[in-house]
Write a protein that holds these residues in place. Sequence first.
Motif, PDB file in Angstrom:
ATOM      1  N   ASP A 192     -29.733  42.434 -39.178  1.00 59.13           N
ATOM      2  CA  ASP A 192     -30.472  40.719 -40.304  1.00 59.13           C
ATOM      3  C   ASP A 192     -31.344  40.170 -39.975  1.00 59.13           C
ATOM      4  OD1 ASP A 192     -29.399  43.528 -41.607  1.00 59.13           O
ATOM      5  OD2 ASP A 192     -27.177  41.961 -41.768  1.00 59.13           O
ATOM      6  N   SER A 292     -27.031  39.484 -47.167  1.00 61.26           N
ATOM      7  CA  SER A 292     -27.344  40.199 -47.724  1.00 61.26           C
ATOM      8  C   SER A 292     -25.793  40.436 -49.154  1.00 61.26           C
ATOM      9  CB  SER A 292     -27.542  41.759 -48.043  1.00 61.26           C
ATOM     10  OG  SER A 292     -27.824  42.747 -48.987  1.00 61.26           O
ATOM     11  N   GLN A 295     -22.484  42.629 -48.339  1.00 61.33           N
ATOM     12  CA  GLN A 295     -22.182  43.840 -47.196  1.00 61.33           C
ATOM     13  C   GLN A 295     -22.029  43.800 -46.356  1.00 61.33           C
ATOM     14  OE1 GLN A 295     -25.868  43.963 -43.581  1.00 61.33           O
ATOM     15  NE2 GLN A 295     -26.587  43.723 -45.640  1.00 61.33           N
ATOM     16  N   LEU A 319     -33.264  38.631 -47.713  1.00 57.33           N
ATOM     17  CA  LEU A 319     -32.573  40.044 -48.067  1.00 57.33           C
ATOM     18  C   LEU A 319     -31.527  39.741 -49.417  1.00 57.33           C
ATOM     19  CD1 LEU A 319     -32.443  40.484 -43.585  1.00 57.33           C
ATOM     20  CD2 LEU A 319     -34.198  40.798 -45.209  1.00 57.33           C
ATOM     21  N   PHE A 322     -31.737  43.155 -51.114  1.00 53.10           N
ATOM     22  CA  PHE A 322     -31.616  44.563 -49.846  1.00 53.10           C
ATOM     23  C   PHE A 322     -29.981  45.084 -49.682  1.00 53.10           C
ATOM     24  CE2 PHE A 322     -35.824  42.281 -49.939  1.00 53.10           C
ATOM     25  CZ  PHE A 322     -36.312  43.037 -48.912  1.00 53.10           C
ATOM     26  N   ASP A 323     -30.845  46.745 -49.903  1.00 55.00           N
ATOM     27  CA  ASP A 323     -29.630  47.119 -49.445  1.00 55.00           C
ATOM     28  C   ASP A 323     -29.717  47.381 -47.827  1.00 55.00           C
ATOM     29  OD1 ASP A 323     -28.576  48.088 -51.766  1.00 55.00           O
ATOM     30  OD2 ASP A 323     -30.076  50.153 -51.689  1.00 55.00           O
ATOM     31  N   LYS A 324     -29.178  47.644 -46.705  1.00 55.67           N
ATOM     32  CA  LYS A 324     -29.072  48.130 -45.532  1.00 55.67           C
ATOM     33  C   LYS A 324     -29.905  48.592 -44.976  1.00 55.67           C
ATOM     34  CE  LYS A 324     -27.027  46.603 -41.888  1.00 55.67           C
ATOM     35  NZ  LYS A 324     -27.302  45.125 -40.863  1.00 55.67           N
ATOM     36  N   ARG A 325     -29.968  49.849 -46.053  1.00 57.61           N
ATOM     37  CA  ARG A 325     -31.125  51.124 -45.552  1.00 57.61           C
ATOM     38  C   ARG A 325     -32.666  50.499 -44.989  1.00 57.61           C
ATOM     39  NH1 ARG A 325     -31.869  55.929 -49.330  1.00 57.61           N
ATOM     40  NH2 ARG A 325     -32.494  53.984 -50.770  1.00 57.61           N
ATOM     41  N   ASP A 326     -33.027  49.621 -46.672  1.00 56.95           N
ATOM     42  CA  ASP A 326     -34.183  49.158 -46.379  1.00 56.95           C
ATOM     43  C   ASP A 326     -34.938  47.935 -45.492  1.00 56.95           C
ATOM     44  OD1 ASP A 326     -34.375  50.057 -48.582  1.00 56.95           O
ATOM     45  OD2 ASP A 326     -34.052  47.911 -50.131  1.00 56.95           O
ATOM     46  N   ILE A 327     -33.718  46.891 -44.935  1.00 57.37           N
ATOM     47  CA  ILE A 327     -33.502  46.100 -43.691  1.00 57.37           C
ATOM     48  C   ILE A 327     -33.362  46.861 -42.606  1.00 57.37           C
ATOM     49  CG2 ILE A 327     -32.489  44.338 -42.480  1.00 57.37           C
ATOM     50  CD1 ILE A 327     -30.431  43.788 -44.840  1.00 57.37           C
ATOM     51  N   GLU A 329     -35.256  49.316 -42.092  1.00 58.50           N
ATOM     52  CA  GLU A 329     -36.125  49.726 -42.129  1.00 58.50           C
ATOM     53  C   GLU A 329     -37.733  49.192 -41.707  1.00 58.50           C
ATOM     54  OE1 GLU A 329     -37.527  51.449 -45.694  1.00 58.50           O
ATOM     55  OE2 GLU A 329     -36.356  53.637 -45.514  1.00 58.50           O
ATOM     56  N   ILE A 330     -37.818  48.035 -42.614  1.00 59.75           N
ATOM     57  CA  ILE A 330     -38.150  46.694 -41.559  1.00 59.75           C
ATOM     58  C   ILE A 330     -38.145  46.445 -40.765  1.00 59.75           C
ATOM     59  CG2 ILE A 330     -38.854  44.670 -42.473  1.00 59.75           C
ATOM     60  CD1 ILE A 330     -37.437  45.068 -45.077  1.00 59.75           C
TER      61      ILE A 330
END
Length: 394
Positions: A192, A292, A295, A319, A322-327, A329-330
């Motif tokens: 993160d 986030s 989380q 963040l 943000f969902d963990k998946r979004d993080i 992906e970045i």
Amino acid sequence: MKYQTFLIKYGEIGLKGRNRFIFEDALVRQIKFALKKVDGKFAVYKSQARIYVDCDGEYDYDETVEALQRVFGIVGICPVVRFAEEGFEALKKAVLAHMQEMYSDKAYTFKVESRRANKAYPLNSMEINRDLGEVILEGMPNMRVDVHHPEVLVNVEVRNEVYLYTQVIEGPGGMPVGTNGSAMLLLSGGIDSPVAGYMIAKRGVSLEATYFHAPPYTSERAKQKVVDLAKIVARSAGPIKLNIVNFTDIQLYIYDKCPHDELTIIMRRYMMRIAEHFAKESGCLGLVTGESIGQVASQTMQSLASTNEVCTLPVYRPLIGFDKRDIVEISEKIDTYETSILPFEDCCTIFVAKHPVTKPKLEVIRKSEEKLAEQIDELVATAIETTEVINVRP
């Protein structure tokens, strides 16, 4: 195809009114810095509300584009074919030759869009668009015109020379680093916090960072992992001053004196205090974390309020929603993910409680911290005095 110039397109900078030149100059500086280690000679300059990168002689095209794609503030990178202005007949031949070289493999829709910066040129923009479109249609029967949604936009700028480009390579967007002050990033070895640092830098904020190390419970590899993450973030954010704090004695003292379900919150509060010390020392305008909501236990609304309470500087959390998946992906996009998942744990994971409190009450946390009064100030002062500083460059 030999490109002698790159036209740099920016987004939000164009909305800055009378202050726009400040942001343009900052973007020029960032581009020059990004190209320092690229093979080739480059001239970066502004001209008529545009930014250009001229390439003198041989250069590595892919390396150059990759470097430019890491410069915040750039929304588009246009590789330009540049040639002498020798009359309209020569221009028609050059444009057709370029189109045949680039787009002869299949049918495309296209539109010609010209800009006549040289007002002495005998044709106006509408006439240039019309006549060049006709030449392309005659020379490439597989092409057809679409003025609303063309697959290929043929850009022609008539200056003292002619600039021709048909590609726009996507840039990272954002604002040039350094145009919005500086902030202190609490950097760990996780997924993160490097993403948070990248995102805040994208808004024009230059970064410093603080990492909390806990030898012998955390290894030198864990420390090197954080340095490597800082180097990756620095590719886009620029040089980062990294403060490495030995946090072991503070953690052990908290572990010995405080309720174990409150360990994470109390340790986090002392991390924030120490990071803020370095932030104020360096003139940073805020702290940045990778938290986030919801989380983990230390990132509930109540927990975040507890850690915020010890800070006088604002705490920025890019963040937060943000969902963990979004993080993830970045992190994959900015190349930090593979380093973040290396199995070297940091101090936050080593001393975590089995059943941490998720809804801490401030008065209870303050009461627990009173048990630390005998030594905690001395331990914090020692941790600050013995901090290792590494100047991280990409």
